[in-house]
Design an enzyme around this catalytic site. Structure first.
Site, PDB file in Angstrom:
ATOM      1  CD  GLU A   1      -2.489  -0.905   2.834  1.00 24.78           C
ATOM      2  OE1 GLU A   1      -3.203  -1.841   3.176  1.00 24.78           O
ATOM      3  OE2 GLU A   1      -2.269   0.084   3.564  1.00 24.78           O
TER       4      GLU A   1
ATOM      5  CB  CYS B   1       1.963   7.215   3.822  1.00 27.78           C
ATOM      6  SG  CYS B   1       2.216   5.867   4.959  1.00 27.78           S
TER       7      CYS B   1
ATOM      8  CB  CYS C   1       5.911  -5.993   9.243  1.00 28.14           C
ATOM      9  SG  CYS C   1       7.009  -5.140  10.382  1.00 28.14           S
TER      10      CYS C   1
ATOM     11  CB  CYS D   1       3.073  -4.318  16.210  1.00 21.20           C
ATOM     12  SG  CYS D   1       4.773  -3.726  16.080  1.00 21.20           S
TER      13      CYS D   1
ATOM     14  CB  CYS E   1       0.342  -3.508  13.357  1.00 25.18           C
ATOM     15  SG  CYS E   1       0.761  -3.160  11.639  1.00 25.18           S
TER      16      CYS E   1
ATOM     17  N   GLY F   1       5.494  -2.464   6.726  1.00 22.42           N
ATOM     18  CA  GLY F   1       6.879  -2.888   6.929  1.00 22.42           C
ATOM     19  C   GLY F   1       7.650  -2.004   7.883  1.00 22.42           C
TER      20      GLY F   1
ATOM     21  CB  SER G   1       6.236   3.327  16.420  1.00 24.87           C
ATOM     22  OG  SER G   1       5.916   3.854  15.165  1.00 24.87           O
ATOM     23  CG  LEU G   2       7.801   5.469  23.327  1.00 20.61           C
ATOM     24  CD1 LEU G   2       9.173   4.815  23.269  1.00 20.61           C
ATOM     25  CD2 LEU G   2       7.892   6.787  24.091  1.00 20.61           C
TER      26      LEU G   2
ATOM     27  CG  ASN H   1      -8.304   2.898  12.194  1.00 21.96           C
ATOM     28  OD1 ASN H   1      -9.437   3.258  12.507  1.00 21.96           O
ATOM     29  ND2 ASN H   1      -7.941   2.678  10.951  1.00 21.96           N
TER      30      ASN H   1
ATOM     31  CB  CYS I   1       0.133   0.782   8.228  1.00 19.10           C
ATOM     32  SG  CYS I   1       0.829  -0.479   9.234  1.00 19.10           S
TER      33      CYS I   1
HETATM   34  N1  SAH Z   1       7.022  -0.084  10.992  1.00 19.60           N
HETATM   35  C1  SAH Z   1       7.095   1.305  11.206  1.00 19.60           C
HETATM   36  C2  SAH Z   1       6.400   2.124  10.139  1.00 19.60           C
HETATM   37  C3  SAH Z   1       5.119   1.584   9.635  1.00 19.60           C
HETATM   38  S1  SAH Z   1       3.790   1.502  10.798  1.00 19.60           S
HETATM   39  C4  SAH Z   1       6.595   1.666  12.566  1.00 19.60           C
HETATM   40  O1  SAH Z   1       6.025   0.809  13.240  1.00 19.60           O
HETATM   41  O2  SAH Z   1       6.806   2.804  12.966  1.00 19.60           O
HETATM   42  C5  SAH Z   1       3.277   3.181  10.768  1.00 19.60           C
HETATM   43  C6  SAH Z   1       2.427   3.605  11.960  1.00 19.60           C
HETATM   44  O3  SAH Z   1       1.119   3.007  11.886  1.00 19.60           O
HETATM   45  C7  SAH Z   1       3.040   3.203  13.293  1.00 19.60           C
HETATM   46  O4  SAH Z   1       3.197   4.296  14.149  1.00 19.60           O
HETATM   47  C8  SAH Z   1       2.024   2.215  13.780  1.00 19.60           C
HETATM   48  O5  SAH Z   1       2.029   2.196  15.150  1.00 19.60           O
HETATM   49  C9  SAH Z   1       0.720   2.710  13.196  1.00 19.60           C
HETATM   50  N2  SAH Z   1      -0.337   1.707  13.253  1.00 19.60           N
HETATM   51  C10 SAH Z   1      -0.273   0.381  13.034  1.00 19.60           C
HETATM   52  N3  SAH Z   1      -1.459  -0.214  13.264  1.00 19.60           N
HETATM   53  C11 SAH Z   1      -2.319   0.768  13.629  1.00 19.60           C
HETATM   54  C12 SAH Z   1      -3.707   0.786  14.008  1.00 19.60           C
HETATM   55  N4  SAH Z   1      -4.438  -0.317  14.025  1.00 19.60           N
HETATM   56  N5  SAH Z   1      -4.247   1.992  14.322  1.00 19.60           N
HETATM   57  C13 SAH Z   1      -3.518   3.115  14.275  1.00 19.60           C
HETATM   58  N6  SAH Z   1      -2.219   3.161  13.937  1.00 19.60           N
HETATM   59  C14 SAH Z   1      -1.623   1.999  13.624  1.00 19.60           C
HETATM   60 FE1  SF4 Z   2       5.613  -3.675  11.457  1.00 14.65          FE
HETATM   61 FE2  SF4 Z   2       5.195  -1.086  12.085  1.00 14.65          FE
HETATM   62 FE3  SF4 Z   2       3.122  -2.822  11.865  1.00 14.65          FE
HETATM   63 FE4  SF4 Z   2       4.805  -3.046  13.901  1.00 14.65          FE
HETATM   64  S1  SF4 Z   2       3.458  -1.281  13.475  1.00 14.65           S
HETATM   65  S2  SF4 Z   2       4.060  -4.747  12.636  1.00 14.65           S
HETATM   66  S3  SF4 Z   2       6.744  -2.469  12.977  1.00 14.65           S
HETATM   67  S4  SF4 Z   2       4.488  -2.169  10.237  1.00 14.65           S
END
Ligand code: SAH
Ligand code: SF4
Length: 370
Positions: A90, A116, A123, A127, A130, A173, A228-229, A304, A347
């Site tokens: 995407e 973006c 990935c 997480c 995600c 990713g 992404s803390l 989300n 994402c």
């Molecule tokens: N892997 C990297 C970049 C891609 S993810 C990272 O983790 O930073 C990009 C952002 O999307 C991250 O901050 C992640 O926490 C957020 N994200 C992933 N799943 C999400 C969700 N369900 N709702 C909101 N943000 C989300």
């Molecule tokens: Fe990968 Fe970022 Fe999604 Fe975590 S939040 S699984 S690092 S894409």
């Protein structure tokens, strides 16, 4: 990928000049790629046919096609691309600010857009909040596949050369898990004779691979980083981001402190807010302590939800209270507005939805292929 031809978008101008002689021809081809967004060799009008035939033997012009496109009511456009090997990724086109016109309709300020991009198919980080993580890891993207996302979105939106664009590596990713392609793509975007997107306009978002933050810093490319803390203690962070067990919070904070940043800029910390998990004031308090001594800004993100997730979206009141607490204690903090909320904002969500719907026809009137 061995039986698949690389694309011309894999190369810096210097590398292309090693492939294409005389070198002014390489510059012309580069112009076709990045100023005219050529899709094929036919588009390259002033390039001799013999050279085009020679190049076509070895290289593709465009390594992917738009498989699906969703337009949100706020102007956000989410794209699903199909790569040469049939895998999908995407990219998102976000309108950050409308153009400003004077009373005669003359443009005072151009509209501002952010793209973006994805860096991997899937990935490895796993997480738990995600959707991208759910499908596991398939492969790294090449630099050309990262670059092609930006070229395709500019082409599809008729975004003229030299109009400003920001790039965020926040798609599918973990960018720092694909550092070689990432660094190459950053260089290609920066090319003065190409897209001319300076490093200052590029932000790498990472889940916090602290050793790779150091490696990126050593390359001194000039890009911004966003961390992404999402949690202030290692127990919760390891639940949300399993690889935190190998790269804990303090190792990330130390790596950020070593990272070369423009002294006028701040490091962005993304904090995904999940109801009853990390949305309390005690967490806000800990966050302030954790970030003391760092020129930081915090971006709060609403979780989300998607079908099957164990987590909930926080209430607006809790989100605002969290933000106010940080701001009142001197920390710069914004709440990310949920652009594209009516399409599949976060994402991995468009891809997943596509996989759910693979057998169904795409019926929404918002979706078009061209
Ligand atoms: N892997 C990297 C970049 C891609 S993810 C990272 O983790 O930073 C990009 C952002 O999307 C991250 O901050 C992640 O926490 C957020 N994200 C992933 N799943 C999400 C969700 N369900 N709702 C909101 N943000 C989300
Ligand atoms: Fe990968 Fe970022 Fe999604 Fe975590 S939040 S699984 S690092 S894409």
């Amino acid at each position: 990928m061995s039986n698949i031809k690389p694309s011309l978008l894999e190369f810096t101008l210097k590398e292309l000049q090693e492939q294409i002689k005389p070198s002014f021809r390489a510059k012309q081809v580069f112009g076709w790629l990045y100023h005219q967004y050529a899709e094929n060799y036919e588009d390259m009008k002033n390039i001799p046919k013999t050279l085009k035939d020679e190049l076509e033997e070895k290289f593709l012009v465009n390594p992917m096609k738009i498989a699906k496109k969703e337009v949100s009511s706020d102007g956000t456009i989410k794209y699903l691309f199909e790569l040469q090997d049939g895998k999908t990724i995407e990219a998102v086109w976000l309108k950050m600010k409308d153009a400003e016109l004077d009373e005669n309709g003359v443009i005072l300020h151009e509209a501002k857009y952010t793209i973006c991009v994805s860096t991997q198919v899937g990935c490895k980080m796993g997480c738990t909040f995600c959707l991208t993580a759910k499908g596991g890891f398939t492969r790294d993207l090449t630099a050309g596949e990262i670059v092609a996302q930006v070229v395709s979105l500019k082409r599809d939106n008729d975004h003229k050369h030299n109009r400003m664009i920001n790039i965020v590596y926040m798609g599918m990713g973990e960018p720092l898990d694909n550092l070689t392609s990432l660094a190459k793509a950053i260089e290609i975007f920066k090319e003065d004779d190409g897209l001319c997107i300076s490093a200052k306009r590029q932000t790498v978002s990472t889940s916090g691979l602290s050793n790779k933050i150091d490696q990126l810093g050593k390359l001194d490319l000039g890009v911004h980083i966003a961390i992404s803390l999402h949690a202030v203690d290692d127990e919760l962070r390891s639940e949300l981001i399993p690889m935190n067990k190998a790269h804990n919070i303090s190792s990330i904070i130390e790596a950020v402190k070593r990272f070369p940043i423009d002294t006028r800029k701040r490091v962005m910390f993304e904090y995904l807010v999940i109801k009853n998990k990390n949305d309390d004031i005690a967490s806000a308090k800990k966050l302030i302590k954790l970030l003391s001594g760092i020129k930081a800004k915090v971006n709060l993100i609403y979780f989300n939800p998607y079908p099957g997730t164990p987590y909930d979206r926080p209430s607006k009141a809790d989100m605002v209270a969290f933000q106010e607490y940080l701001v009142n204690h001197g920390l710069l903090c914004t709440i990310r507005d949920s652009k594209g909320i009516d399409i599949s904002a976060a994402c991995g969500q468009l891809k997943e939805q596509d996989e759910f719907n693979r057998v169904k026809a795409v019926t929404s009137s918002k979706i078009s292929r061209d």
